[in-house]
Motif scaffolding. Structure first.
Motif, PDB file in Angstrom:
ATOM      1  N   GLY A 150       0.848   3.930  13.579  1.00 29.32           N
ATOM      2  CA  GLY A 150       1.601   4.024  12.298  1.00 29.32           C
ATOM      3  C   GLY A 150       2.434   3.052  11.521  1.00 29.32           C
ATOM      4  O   GLY A 150       2.981   2.917  10.491  1.00 29.32           O
ATOM      5  N   CYS A 151       1.959   1.640  12.381  1.00 31.98           N
ATOM      6  CA  CYS A 151       2.459   0.498  11.443  1.00 31.98           C
ATOM      7  C   CYS A 151       1.953  -0.170  10.501  1.00 31.98           C
ATOM      8  O   CYS A 151       1.979  -0.979   9.792  1.00 31.98           O
ATOM      9  CB  CYS A 151       2.534  -0.629  12.638  1.00 31.98           C
ATOM     10  SG  CYS A 151       0.901  -1.338  12.924  1.00 31.98           S
ATOM     11  N   GLY A 152       0.645   0.742  10.069  1.00 33.32           N
ATOM     12  CA  GLY A 152      -0.171   0.359   8.953  1.00 33.32           C
ATOM     13  C   GLY A 152      -1.435  -0.619   9.114  1.00 33.32           C
ATOM     14  O   GLY A 152      -1.803  -1.174   8.085  1.00 33.32           O
ATOM     15  N   LYS A 153      -1.739  -0.787  10.282  1.00 30.91           N
ATOM     16  CA  LYS A 153      -2.865  -1.698  10.523  1.00 30.91           C
ATOM     17  C   LYS A 153      -3.960  -1.237   9.902  1.00 30.91           C
ATOM     18  O   LYS A 153      -4.914  -1.754   9.288  1.00 30.91           O
ATOM     19  CB  LYS A 153      -3.102  -2.099  11.756  1.00 30.91           C
ATOM     20  CG  LYS A 153      -2.962  -1.297  12.928  1.00 30.91           C
ATOM     21  CD  LYS A 153      -2.865  -1.904  14.226  1.00 30.91           C
ATOM     22  CE  LYS A 153      -2.951  -0.585  15.313  1.00 30.91           C
ATOM     23  NZ  LYS A 153      -2.276   0.526  15.088  1.00 30.91           N
ATOM     24  N   ALA A 183      -3.522   7.806  -3.058  1.00 30.03           N
ATOM     25  CA  ALA A 183      -3.132   6.474  -2.324  1.00 30.03           C
ATOM     26  C   ALA A 183      -3.614   5.382  -3.353  1.00 30.03           C
ATOM     27  O   ALA A 183      -4.460   5.580  -4.206  1.00 30.03           O
ATOM     28  CB  ALA A 183      -4.105   6.374  -0.909  1.00 30.03           C
ATOM     29  N   ARG A 184      -2.683   4.266  -3.165  1.00 32.19           N
ATOM     30  CA  ARG A 184      -3.077   3.285  -4.201  1.00 32.19           C
ATOM     31  C   ARG A 184      -2.536   1.768  -3.224  1.00 32.19           C
ATOM     32  O   ARG A 184      -1.809   1.832  -2.345  1.00 32.19           O
ATOM     33  CB  ARG A 184      -2.391   3.705  -5.497  1.00 32.19           C
ATOM     34  CG  ARG A 184      -1.047   3.356  -5.487  1.00 32.19           C
ATOM     35  CD  ARG A 184      -0.442   3.458  -7.022  1.00 32.19           C
ATOM     36  NE  ARG A 184       0.685   2.913  -7.018  1.00 32.19           N
ATOM     37  CZ  ARG A 184       2.139   3.601  -6.641  1.00 32.19           C
ATOM     38  NH1 ARG A 184       1.802   4.788  -6.026  1.00 32.19           N
ATOM     39  NH2 ARG A 184       3.305   2.867  -6.699  1.00 32.19           N
ATOM     40  N   VAL A 185      -3.190   0.731  -4.033  1.00 33.44           N
ATOM     41  CA  VAL A 185      -3.104  -0.612  -3.432  1.00 33.44           C
ATOM     42  C   VAL A 185      -2.463  -1.372  -4.360  1.00 33.44           C
ATOM     43  O   VAL A 185      -3.007  -1.198  -5.902  1.00 33.44           O
ATOM     44  CB  VAL A 185      -4.188  -1.351  -2.891  1.00 33.44           C
ATOM     45  CG1 VAL A 185      -4.058  -2.445  -2.322  1.00 33.44           C
ATOM     46  CG2 VAL A 185      -4.777  -0.270  -1.753  1.00 33.44           C
ATOM     47  N   ILE A 190       0.890  -1.241   0.062  1.00 40.06           N
ATOM     48  CA  ILE A 190      -0.017  -0.054   0.018  1.00 40.06           C
ATOM     49  C   ILE A 190       0.770   1.251   0.012  1.00 40.06           C
ATOM     50  O   ILE A 190       1.975   1.333   0.707  1.00 40.06           O
ATOM     51  CB  ILE A 190      -0.823   0.101   1.091  1.00 40.06           C
ATOM     52  CG1 ILE A 190      -1.817  -1.196   1.149  1.00 40.06           C
ATOM     53  CG2 ILE A 190      -1.914   1.217   1.262  1.00 40.06           C
ATOM     54  CD1 ILE A 190      -2.648  -1.770   2.274  1.00 40.06           C
ATOM     55  N   TYR A 191       0.608   2.433  -1.018  1.00 40.27           N
ATOM     56  CA  TYR A 191       1.304   3.343  -0.995  1.00 40.27           C
ATOM     57  C   TYR A 191       0.330   4.516  -0.748  1.00 40.27           C
ATOM     58  O   TYR A 191      -0.740   4.583  -1.056  1.00 40.27           O
ATOM     59  CB  TYR A 191       1.820   3.633  -2.268  1.00 40.27           C
ATOM     60  CG  TYR A 191       2.830   2.257  -2.692  1.00 40.27           C
ATOM     61  CD1 TYR A 191       4.150   2.410  -2.648  1.00 40.27           C
ATOM     62  CD2 TYR A 191       2.087   1.033  -3.357  1.00 40.27           C
ATOM     63  CE1 TYR A 191       4.922   1.304  -2.893  1.00 40.27           C
ATOM     64  CE2 TYR A 191       3.063   0.061  -3.590  1.00 40.27           C
ATOM     65  CZ  TYR A 191       4.453   0.355  -3.409  1.00 40.27           C
ATOM     66  OH  TYR A 191       4.970  -0.623  -3.687  1.00 40.27           O
ATOM     67  N   SER A 236      -7.929  -0.875   3.135  1.00 39.63           N
ATOM     68  CA  SER A 236      -7.554  -1.414   1.932  1.00 39.63           C
ATOM     69  C   SER A 236      -8.615  -2.438   1.576  1.00 39.63           C
ATOM     70  O   SER A 236      -8.692  -2.970   0.442  1.00 39.63           O
ATOM     71  CB  SER A 236      -6.187  -1.952   1.687  1.00 39.63           C
ATOM     72  OG  SER A 236      -5.962  -3.027   2.290  1.00 39.63           O
ATOM     73  N   LEU A 237      -9.496  -2.934   2.630  1.00 35.04           N
ATOM     74  CA  LEU A 237     -10.037  -4.061   2.335  1.00 35.04           C
ATOM     75  C   LEU A 237     -11.447  -3.747   1.826  1.00 35.04           C
ATOM     76  O   LEU A 237     -12.028  -4.552   1.428  1.00 35.04           O
ATOM     77  CB  LEU A 237     -10.209  -4.972   3.771  1.00 35.04           C
ATOM     78  CG  LEU A 237      -8.965  -5.523   4.457  1.00 35.04           C
ATOM     79  CD1 LEU A 237      -9.443  -6.231   5.781  1.00 35.04           C
ATOM     80  CD2 LEU A 237      -8.188  -6.281   3.301  1.00 35.04           C
TER      81      LEU A 237
END
Lengths: 303, 258
Positions: B40-43, B60-62, B12-13, B49-50
């Motif tokens: 900040g760990c991305g959870k 933002a993109r996946v 993820i970006y 993203s789900l």
């Protein structure tokens, strides 16, 4: 005995809290005086203006003819007739302007906040709207004269006046819509997306209703400003002392034009008509502001 | 109803920033999966993203695949609006629609999708509010604004609103972090009940909460400052909290982290 006790109880160090120092007291008095004076200075002219308008304009508008007759066929010294033609003109030109500029302004605002964030087009649009906000009203009038009458060949009409006023009102509506939409929390948009509601429906059913009361207030303020404009009406419309119901053709009076016309009339009748029109205009604008308050109360977020 | 989710090699970006590195993870149906890890760990990013909520943020993109019962929700032919209708979400801060009444808030998803049948809407409203354990508290004031409820009630209202559209999966992004312990307990009980019908993924900072409500726990961590977040390990909740296979997980859950 008691004094001795108190002396004993007194701590060795000085008290933590001390009285307000003389310097601070003086500064406080000075600042309070200045602020109060400034307030009075601002209020005095306001009250004075209102008082002048009411004192000189109340009597003419209390005549029955004022609201039901025009000045058609009256000589300058005949102190009769009314402002029906100009009231009609002011209201109709104002509403036509609103009818045209509200959809444009709101949609531009929606584009800027919901779709165009960060794009080149949005930046250019914001810049243009800023410039348009500062355009003097007579320039708007001249522009519409050049475009609508000289190039397109239409005649002077109430519609042309409304088009010139549109240039003044659209930026106000865009700005207000933009600001109101920006303070709608993003969480509401996301909540709506998370329910599987498409973006356009989110904007129409969730975002705009949330911002509605602010947008309505902005529209009404813009309308009030536009209704008091004289310059564009002088350039692209023209005063007529009779009633003209046709928006698309012919001269149509409005209250500022009536004032401008009767100001040159040295008779008592002219004096009465000028101030009567001023009083009427203040009343109409007040009515619209009141309406704005009612609508924004009614559509405000309830707790 | 409840469907399984398979996350396959998802990156993820945010613009150029690589936020989450290569996550692979399966969520079985009718279960609760908890995402834990430091801020900040991305959870939350993985959670968003789900249901393709991540891409609402500009830039933002996946990359990678997210399969819902084998169907890739990122396939080019898939409409994100449909994805979000199937995969519901509850947010960190309760966010009822301020202009709507309690009833309208609950049925907002259906009403804005064009359902007009008053009887059906009332039915869904009652069922969803009962499902969110809120019915008894608000049944006499359904026409009052949703913003007038307490924080915990508002959050249950948001859960009612999310389950009213009958999604297959329910995502919860720290749903209790703005609530007091009593309301938190109410929501946790609710999650255990909702598990019967939905696949639930919950992000939480509260490890006791993860231990209480979830069947499976995924621990996310950062490799370092400026590095992307990554999935350290995922396992049965019991195992993660008693005998994790990674040292980082053990350090984190026992408070020796950082």
């Amino acid at each position: 005995m008691t004094t001795a006790m108190m002396d004993l109880e007194r701590p060795a160090t000085g008290p933590t809290f001390q009285g307000v120092s003389a310097g601070r007291k003086a500064k406080n008095v000075l600042a309070t005086t200045l602020v109060t004076l400034a307030f009075l200075l601002a209020v005095v002219p306001l009250v004075w203006v209102l008082w002048s308008v009411v004192e000189k304009g109340l009597e003419p508008i209390l005549r029955a003819d004022w609201w039901s007759h025009s000045l058609s066929g009256l000589r300058p010294y005949e102190d009769m007739g009314g402002a029906y033609h100009a009231i009609y003109g002011t209201v109709v030109q104002g509403l036509t302007t609103a009818l045209l500029s509200v959809p444009i302004g709101v949609m531009v605002g929606v584009y800027l906040v919901e779709y165009g964030t960060g794009t080149r087009l949005a930046r250019i649009t914001t810049f243009m709207v800023d410039i348009l906000t500062g355009v003097p009203s007579i320039v708007a009038g001249l522009f519409i004269y050049a475009l609508w009458i000289t190039i397109f060949g239409f005649s002077r009409s109430a519609l042309a006046v409304s088009l010139a006023l549109l240039l003044l009102m659209v930026p106000v509506v865009v700005r207000t819509t933009e600001e109101m939409l920006r303070i709608v929390p993003n969480e509401l948009r996301e909540a709506s997306y998370a329910l599987g509601i498409p973006k356009w429906k989110t904007i129409v059913k969730v975002v705009l209703p949330t911002a509605l009361s602010g947008i309505v207030t902005g529209i009404m303020l813009g309308l009030a400003r536009v209704m008091g404009e004289t310059a564009p009406a002088l350039v692209v419309g023209a005063y007529a002392p009779y009633i003209n119901f046709n928006v698309f053709d012919g001269n149509m009076a409005n209250l500022p034009l009536l004032m401008n016309d009767q100001f040159a009339n040295p008779e008592t009748a002219g004096f009465n008509r000028t101030w009567g029109a001023a009083m009427t205009l203040v009343l109409i604008i007040m009515l619209f502001n009141l309406l704005a308050t009612v609508i924004s109360r009614w559509s405000a977020i309830k707790k | 109803m409840a469907k399984r989710i398979d996350i396959k090699d998802v990156n993820i970006y945010y613009g150029k920033f690589h936020a989450v590195d290569s996550v692979t993870l399966s969520v079985p149906p009718r279960s609760v999966t908890a995402f834990i890890g430091p801020s900040g760990c991305g959870k939350s990013t993985v959670l968003r993203s789900l249901n393709r909520m991540h891409e609402v943020t500009p830039g933002a993109r996946v990359e990678g695949r997210v399969l819902l019962d084998g169907e890739d929700i990122y396939a080019p032919s898939v409409d994100p609006v449909e994805v979000r209708r199937t995969i519901g979400m509850v947010f960190q801060r309760p966010n009822p629609f301020p202009t709507m009444s309690i009833r309208d808030n609950v049925v907002a998803g259906l009403k804005l999708a064009g359902v007009r049948n008053r009887k059906k809407l009332d039915e869904v409203c009652e069922r969803s509010l009962r499902g969110a354990n809120l019915w008894e508290e608000v049944k006499d004031r359904l026409d009052r604004p949703g913003g007038g409820l307490s924080g915990g009630q508002q959050q249950r209202l948001c859960i009612a609103r999310a389950i009213a559209v009958q999604p297959d999966v329910l995502l919860m992004d720290e749903p209790c972090s703005a609530l007091d312990p009593i309301s938190t307990l109410a929501i946790e009980d609710l999650i255990t009940e909702l598990k019967q019908d939905f696949t639930i993924v919950i992000v939480t900072h509260n490890m006791q909460q993860a231990a209480r409500v979830s069947d499976q726990t995924a621990f996310f961590n950062l490799a370092g400052v400026g590095q992307p977040g990554r999935l350290v390990e995922v396992d049965d909740t019991e195992k993660i909290f008693s005998n994790p296979s990674q040292k980082a997980t053990e350090d984190y859950i026992s408070g020796r982290f950082g």
